[in-house]
Design a protein around this motif. Structure first.
Motif, PDB file in Angstrom:
ATOM      1  N   ARG A 107       0.833  -1.193   0.000  1.00  0.00           N
ATOM      2  CA  ARG A 107       0.000   0.000   0.000  1.00  0.00           C
ATOM      3  C   ARG A 107       0.874   1.252   0.000  1.00  0.00           C
ATOM      4  O   ARG A 107       2.007   1.223   0.469  1.00  0.00           O
ATOM      5  CB  ARG A 107      -0.912   0.008   1.215  1.00  0.00           C
ATOM      6  CG  ARG A 107      -1.999  -1.056   1.126  1.00  0.00           C
ATOM      7  CD  ARG A 107      -3.003  -0.886   2.201  1.00  0.00           C
ATOM      8  NE  ARG A 107      -2.422  -1.416   3.447  1.00  0.00           N
ATOM      9  CZ  ARG A 107      -3.038  -1.360   4.600  1.00  0.00           C
ATOM     10  NH1 ARG A 107      -4.213  -0.796   4.696  1.00  0.00           N
ATOM     11  NH2 ARG A 107      -2.470  -1.862   5.676  1.00  0.00           N
ATOM     12  N   LYS A 108       0.333   2.335  -0.527  1.00  0.00           N
ATOM     13  CA  LYS A 108       1.085   3.592  -0.576  1.00  0.00           C
ATOM     14  C   LYS A 108       1.442   4.083   0.821  1.00  0.00           C
ATOM     15  O   LYS A 108       2.521   4.622   1.043  1.00  0.00           O
ATOM     16  CB  LYS A 108       0.281   4.661  -1.310  1.00  0.00           C
ATOM     17  CG  LYS A 108       0.160   4.415  -2.783  1.00  0.00           C
ATOM     18  CD  LYS A 108      -0.624   5.508  -3.463  1.00  0.00           C
ATOM     19  CE  LYS A 108      -0.817   5.192  -4.922  1.00  0.00           C
ATOM     20  NZ  LYS A 108      -1.615   6.212  -5.603  1.00  0.00           N
TER      21      LYS A 108
ATOM     22  N   GLY B  90       5.207  -1.029 -14.080  1.00  0.00           N
ATOM     23  CA  GLY B  90       3.959  -1.772 -14.094  1.00  0.00           C
ATOM     24  C   GLY B  90       4.100  -3.235 -13.705  1.00  0.00           C
ATOM     25  O   GLY B  90       3.159  -4.007 -13.853  1.00  0.00           O
TER      26      GLY B  90
ATOM     27  N   VAL C 165       4.807  -4.393 -10.560  1.00  0.00           N
ATOM     28  CA  VAL C 165       4.062  -4.513  -9.308  1.00  0.00           C
ATOM     29  C   VAL C 165       3.133  -3.309  -9.194  1.00  0.00           C
ATOM     30  O   VAL C 165       3.282  -2.321  -9.907  1.00  0.00           O
ATOM     31  CB  VAL C 165       4.997  -4.578  -8.080  1.00  0.00           C
ATOM     32  CG1 VAL C 165       5.833  -5.839  -8.118  1.00  0.00           C
ATOM     33  CG2 VAL C 165       5.850  -3.362  -7.975  1.00  0.00           C
ATOM     34  N   GLU C 166       2.188  -3.422  -8.283  1.00  0.00           N
ATOM     35  CA  GLU C 166       1.204  -2.350  -8.160  1.00  0.00           C
ATOM     36  C   GLU C 166       1.217  -1.783  -6.744  1.00  0.00           C
ATOM     37  O   GLU C 166       1.270  -2.520  -5.767  1.00  0.00           O
ATOM     38  CB  GLU C 166      -0.181  -2.899  -8.474  1.00  0.00           C
ATOM     39  CG  GLU C 166      -1.256  -1.848  -8.459  1.00  0.00           C
ATOM     40  CD  GLU C 166      -2.609  -2.445  -8.846  1.00  0.00           C
ATOM     41  OE1 GLU C 166      -3.615  -1.938  -8.330  1.00  0.00           O
ATOM     42  OE2 GLU C 166      -2.638  -3.398  -9.642  1.00  0.00           O
ATOM     43  N   LEU C 167       1.183  -0.453  -6.667  1.00  0.00           N
ATOM     44  CA  LEU C 167       0.994   0.215  -5.389  1.00  0.00           C
ATOM     45  C   LEU C 167      -0.500   0.435  -5.207  1.00  0.00           C
ATOM     46  O   LEU C 167      -1.151   1.080  -6.009  1.00  0.00           O
ATOM     47  CB  LEU C 167       1.724   1.567  -5.357  1.00  0.00           C
ATOM     48  CG  LEU C 167       3.211   1.546  -5.086  1.00  0.00           C
ATOM     49  CD1 LEU C 167       3.789   2.938  -5.228  1.00  0.00           C
ATOM     50  CD2 LEU C 167       3.479   1.032  -3.690  1.00  0.00           C
ATOM     51  N   GLU C 168      -1.018  -0.120  -4.151  1.00  0.00           N
ATOM     52  CA  GLU C 168      -2.475  -0.018  -3.920  1.00  0.00           C
ATOM     53  C   GLU C 168      -2.818   1.287  -3.267  1.00  0.00           C
ATOM     54  O   GLU C 168      -2.204   1.751  -2.373  1.00  0.00           O
ATOM     55  CB  GLU C 168      -2.932  -1.168  -3.046  1.00  0.00           C
ATOM     56  CG  GLU C 168      -2.644  -2.511  -3.644  1.00  0.00           C
ATOM     57  CD  GLU C 168      -2.939  -3.636  -2.665  1.00  0.00           C
ATOM     58  OE1 GLU C 168      -3.320  -3.363  -1.526  1.00  0.00           O
ATOM     59  OE2 GLU C 168      -2.792  -4.782  -3.067  1.00  0.00           O
TER      60      GLU C 168
ATOM     61  N   SER D 182       9.912   1.069  -6.301  1.00  0.00           N
ATOM     62  CA  SER D 182       9.296   2.175  -7.030  1.00  0.00           C
ATOM     63  C   SER D 182       9.568   2.075  -8.527  1.00  0.00           C
ATOM     64  O   SER D 182       8.707   2.426  -9.343  1.00  0.00           O
ATOM     65  CB  SER D 182       9.777   3.516  -6.490  1.00  0.00           C
ATOM     66  OG  SER D 182      11.156   3.671  -6.728  1.00  0.00           O
TER      67      SER D 182
ATOM     68  N   ALA E 264       7.201  -0.505  -9.748  1.00  0.00           N
ATOM     69  CA  ALA E 264       5.840   0.042  -9.806  1.00  0.00           C
ATOM     70  C   ALA E 264       5.690   0.975 -11.006  1.00  0.00           C
ATOM     71  O   ALA E 264       4.645   0.987 -11.664  1.00  0.00           O
ATOM     72  CB  ALA E 264       5.525   0.792  -8.521  1.00  0.00           C
TER      73      ALA E 264
END
Length: 69
Positions: free
Chosen positions: A2-3, A64, A66-69, A58, A61
């Protein structure tokens, strides 16, 4: 990740850098410069490792992977 967690880890890395410099500064008051460096080195290494992991995450992310929720 998560952010919010990402931001807290970044602040934790900043805190570790501050603690390392405080250990170095106060350590020089009581110990020799060499001993003070040995005292502050583990926290600086931990901060560097945490910043490196956050930078890598980062970049992943941004690409693309991995994803930061």
């Amino acid at each position: 990740m998560r952010k919010r967690t990402f931001v807290w880890l970044g602040l934790g890395a900043f805190g570790l850098v501050v603690v390392s410099f405080l250990l170095l500064g106060f350590g020089r008051l009581v110990l020799s410069y060499r001993a003070a460096r040995y005292l502050s080195a583990p926290t600086m290494f931990a901060a560097f490792a945490l910043v490196a992991v956050l930078f890598g995450y980062s970049v992943l992310a941004f690409l693309g992977v991995v994803e930061l929720e």
